[in-house]
Scaffold this motif. Sequence first.
Motif, mmCIF file in Angstrom:
data_model
loop_
_atom_site.group_PDB
_atom_site.id
_atom_site.type_symbol
_atom_site.label_atom_id
_atom_site.label_comp_id
_atom_site.label_asym_id
_atom_site.label_seq_id
_atom_site.Cartn_x
_atom_site.Cartn_y
_atom_site.Cartn_z
ATOM 1 N N THR A 238 -16.685 -29.818 -23.580
ATOM 2 C CA THR A 238 -17.906 -30.250 -24.261
ATOM 3 C C THR A 238 -17.756 -31.658 -24.843
ATOM 4 O O THR A 238 -18.726 -32.225 -25.342
ATOM 5 C CB THR A 238 -18.256 -29.300 -25.421
ATOM 6 O OG1 THR A 238 -17.228 -29.361 -26.419
ATOM 7 C CG2 THR A 238 -18.401 -27.866 -24.930
ATOM 8 N N GLU A 239 -16.555 -32.226 -24.793
ATOM 9 C CA GLU A 239 -16.275 -33.490 -25.478
ATOM 10 C C GLU A 239 -16.624 -34.689 -24.609
ATOM 11 O O GLU A 239 -16.284 -34.746 -23.428
ATOM 12 C CB GLU A 239 -14.795 -33.544 -25.868
ATOM 13 C CG GLU A 239 -14.373 -32.441 -26.830
ATOM 14 C CD GLU A 239 -12.883 -32.447 -27.106
ATOM 15 O OE1 GLU A 239 -12.195 -33.379 -26.611
ATOM 16 O OE2 GLU A 239 -12.406 -31.536 -27.803
ATOM 17 N N ASP A 240 -17.281 -35.675 -25.223
ATOM 18 C CA ASP A 240 -17.669 -36.883 -24.496
ATOM 19 C C ASP A 240 -16.453 -37.583 -23.883
ATOM 20 O O ASP A 240 -16.520 -38.100 -22.764
ATOM 21 C CB ASP A 240 -18.396 -37.865 -25.425
ATOM 22 C CG ASP A 240 -19.788 -37.385 -25.807
ATOM 23 O OD1 ASP A 240 -20.368 -36.582 -25.047
ATOM 24 O OD2 ASP A 240 -20.291 -37.819 -26.862
ATOM 25 N N ALA A 241 -15.341 -37.604 -24.621
ATOM 26 C CA ALA A 241 -14.147 -38.307 -24.146
ATOM 27 C C ALA A 241 -13.606 -37.690 -22.865
ATOM 28 O O ALA A 241 -12.993 -38.382 -22.048
ATOM 29 C CB ALA A 241 -13.072 -38.296 -25.224
ATOM 30 N N VAL A 242 -13.823 -36.404 -22.687
ATOM 31 C CA VAL A 242 -13.373 -35.724 -21.469
ATOM 32 C C VAL A 242 -14.411 -35.875 -20.359
ATOM 33 O O VAL A 242 -14.100 -36.282 -19.230
ATOM 34 C CB VAL A 242 -13.110 -34.238 -21.757
ATOM 35 C CG1 VAL A 242 -12.819 -33.475 -20.460
ATOM 36 C CG2 VAL A 242 -11.957 -34.084 -22.738
ATOM 37 N N ILE A 243 -15.656 -35.553 -20.666
ATOM 38 C CA ILE A 243 -16.714 -35.548 -19.651
ATOM 39 C C ILE A 243 -16.924 -36.940 -19.059
ATOM 40 O O ILE A 243 -17.180 -37.086 -17.854
ATOM 41 C CB ILE A 243 -18.024 -35.022 -20.268
ATOM 42 C CG1 ILE A 243 -17.851 -33.573 -20.738
ATOM 43 C CG2 ILE A 243 -19.162 -35.093 -19.261
ATOM 44 C CD1 ILE A 243 -19.012 -33.068 -21.562
ATOM 45 N N SER A 244 -16.799 -37.975 -19.883
ATOM 46 C CA SER A 244 -17.052 -39.341 -19.403
ATOM 47 C C SER A 244 -16.064 -39.776 -18.325
ATOM 48 O O SER A 244 -16.336 -40.716 -17.565
ATOM 49 C CB SER A 244 -17.007 -40.317 -20.577
ATOM 50 O OG SER A 244 -15.716 -40.340 -21.168
ATOM 51 N N GLN A 245 -14.920 -39.106 -18.222
ATOM 52 C CA GLN A 245 -13.914 -39.465 -17.221
ATOM 53 C C GLN A 245 -14.016 -38.618 -15.948
ATOM 54 O O GLN A 245 -13.187 -38.751 -15.052
ATOM 55 C CB GLN A 245 -12.518 -39.309 -17.823
ATOM 56 C CG GLN A 245 -12.246 -40.228 -19.007
ATOM 57 C CD GLN A 245 -10.824 -40.086 -19.508
ATOM 58 O OE1 GLN A 245 -9.859 -40.348 -18.774
ATOM 59 N NE2 GLN A 245 -10.678 -39.674 -20.762
ATOM 60 N N LEU A 246 -15.026 -37.765 -15.889
ATOM 61 C CA LEU A 246 -15.208 -36.905 -14.719
ATOM 62 C C LEU A 246 -16.494 -37.264 -13.983
ATOM 63 O O LEU A 246 -17.523 -37.544 -14.613
ATOM 64 C CB LEU A 246 -15.265 -35.444 -15.148
ATOM 65 C CG LEU A 246 -13.992 -34.845 -15.738
ATOM 66 C CD1 LEU A 246 -14.270 -33.465 -16.303
ATOM 67 C CD2 LEU A 246 -12.870 -34.791 -14.697
ATOM 68 N N ASP A 247 -16.423 -37.246 -12.670
ATOM 69 C CA ASP A 247 -17.613 -37.376 -11.832
ATOM 70 C C ASP A 247 -18.034 -35.963 -11.449
ATOM 71 O O ASP A 247 -17.341 -35.280 -10.687
ATOM 72 C CB ASP A 247 -17.290 -38.205 -10.593
ATOM 73 C CG ASP A 247 -18.486 -38.334 -9.663
ATOM 74 O OD1 ASP A 247 -19.625 -38.118 -10.121
ATOM 75 O OD2 ASP A 247 -18.282 -38.632 -8.469
ATOM 76 N N ILE A 248 -19.167 -35.509 -12.007
ATOM 77 C CA ILE A 248 -19.602 -34.124 -11.847
ATOM 78 C C ILE A 248 -20.841 -34.086 -10.966
ATOM 79 O O ILE A 248 -21.819 -34.797 -11.213
ATOM 80 C CB ILE A 248 -19.887 -33.488 -13.221
ATOM 81 C CG1 ILE A 248 -18.572 -33.379 -14.017
ATOM 82 C CG2 ILE A 248 -20.552 -32.122 -13.071
ATOM 83 C CD1 ILE A 248 -18.743 -32.942 -15.447
ATOM 84 N N ARG A 249 -20.793 -33.250 -9.924
ATOM 85 C CA ARG A 249 -21.897 -33.137 -8.979
ATOM 86 C C ARG A 249 -22.151 -31.672 -8.634
ATOM 87 O O ARG A 249 -21.250 -30.840 -8.740
ATOM 88 C CB ARG A 249 -21.584 -33.907 -7.695
ATOM 89 C CG ARG A 249 -21.524 -35.427 -7.852
ATOM 90 C CD ARG A 249 -20.826 -36.066 -6.665
ATOM 91 N NE ARG A 249 -19.399 -35.729 -6.667
ATOM 92 C CZ ARG A 249 -18.646 -35.749 -5.575
ATOM 93 N NH1 ARG A 249 -19.166 -36.039 -4.404
ATOM 94 N NH2 ARG A 249 -17.354 -35.453 -5.648
ATOM 95 N N GLN A 250 -23.377 -31.393 -8.207
ATOM 96 C CA GLN A 250 -23.752 -30.055 -7.758
ATOM 97 C C GLN A 250 -24.518 -30.158 -6.443
ATOM 98 O O GLN A 250 -25.336 -31.062 -6.271
ATOM 99 C CB GLN A 250 -24.645 -29.353 -8.786
ATOM 100 C CG GLN A 250 -23.951 -28.899 -10.052
ATOM 101 C CD GLN A 250 -24.954 -28.465 -11.095
ATOM 102 O OE1 GLN A 250 -25.583 -29.309 -11.741
ATOM 103 N NE2 GLN A 250 -25.123 -27.162 -11.262
ATOM 104 N N SER A 251 -24.268 -29.219 -5.547
ATOM 105 C CA SER A 251 -25.034 -29.107 -4.306
ATOM 106 C C SER A 251 -24.656 -27.807 -3.623
ATOM 107 O O SER A 251 -23.555 -27.280 -3.829
ATOM 108 C CB SER A 251 -24.748 -30.288 -3.363
ATOM 109 O OG SER A 251 -23.394 -30.289 -2.948
#
Length: 218
Positions: free
Chosen positions: A115-128
């Motif tokens: 849930t942390e911005d510092a973690v999420i900002s370093q991930l490229d998250i996609r759905q399909s």
Amino acid sequence: MSFRTALVLLTLLCALIWWQATRPVGAPATPSRSGITTSAASSRCPMPPRTERGAMPLQTDVPAGMSLQAIGETNLRPLAGFSIEARVLGREDYRIGHEADISPIDLALGWGRMTEDAVISQLDIRQSSRWYRYSWKDTPPIPVEEIVRSSANMHMIPADDAVAAALRRIERGQRVRVDGWLVEANTNNGWRWRSSLTREDSGGGACELVYVCSITRE
């Protein structure tokens, strides 16, 4: 009593009877503590035990004899109660296929450090294609095993129109509470779609199939 007074009272009585007959049956929208509109619990869906605020996802046993209402020709069998507070990492809508008929929205949800911005900002998250994928540059912000245990793609089955409308308002980045049931969906012609029952898995079959009683934006 004059004729005019009697006519007014009769008109009011007829209006009250009409309102009682036509008022919406579904759960109304209610304001949360933060002032954001939320969905109340569906009257068609018994609520499971709820996770504590800020706690990990809670999975509980199904009460003996419990059943869920079928959606058209699709039967729903409850496998476990499910309650989660999480951050929306992604959202994808689907319109084609039998899966989309009962579950038009997937939410990729994260809890714990996901849930942390510092973690999420370093991930490229996609759905399909009903999958949730993530990648990173150089090294992952937290151990990959923790990403697996702290996030999942979840297929959302709304219990009624009010819950469906609330789901349509959910956006990436929001924090939400979801309460409902992990289910197996099946039809008489052999089609079957079954929820994962652990937060430890990944890959095919690892997504949760959630019959949503209530979804609240925190």
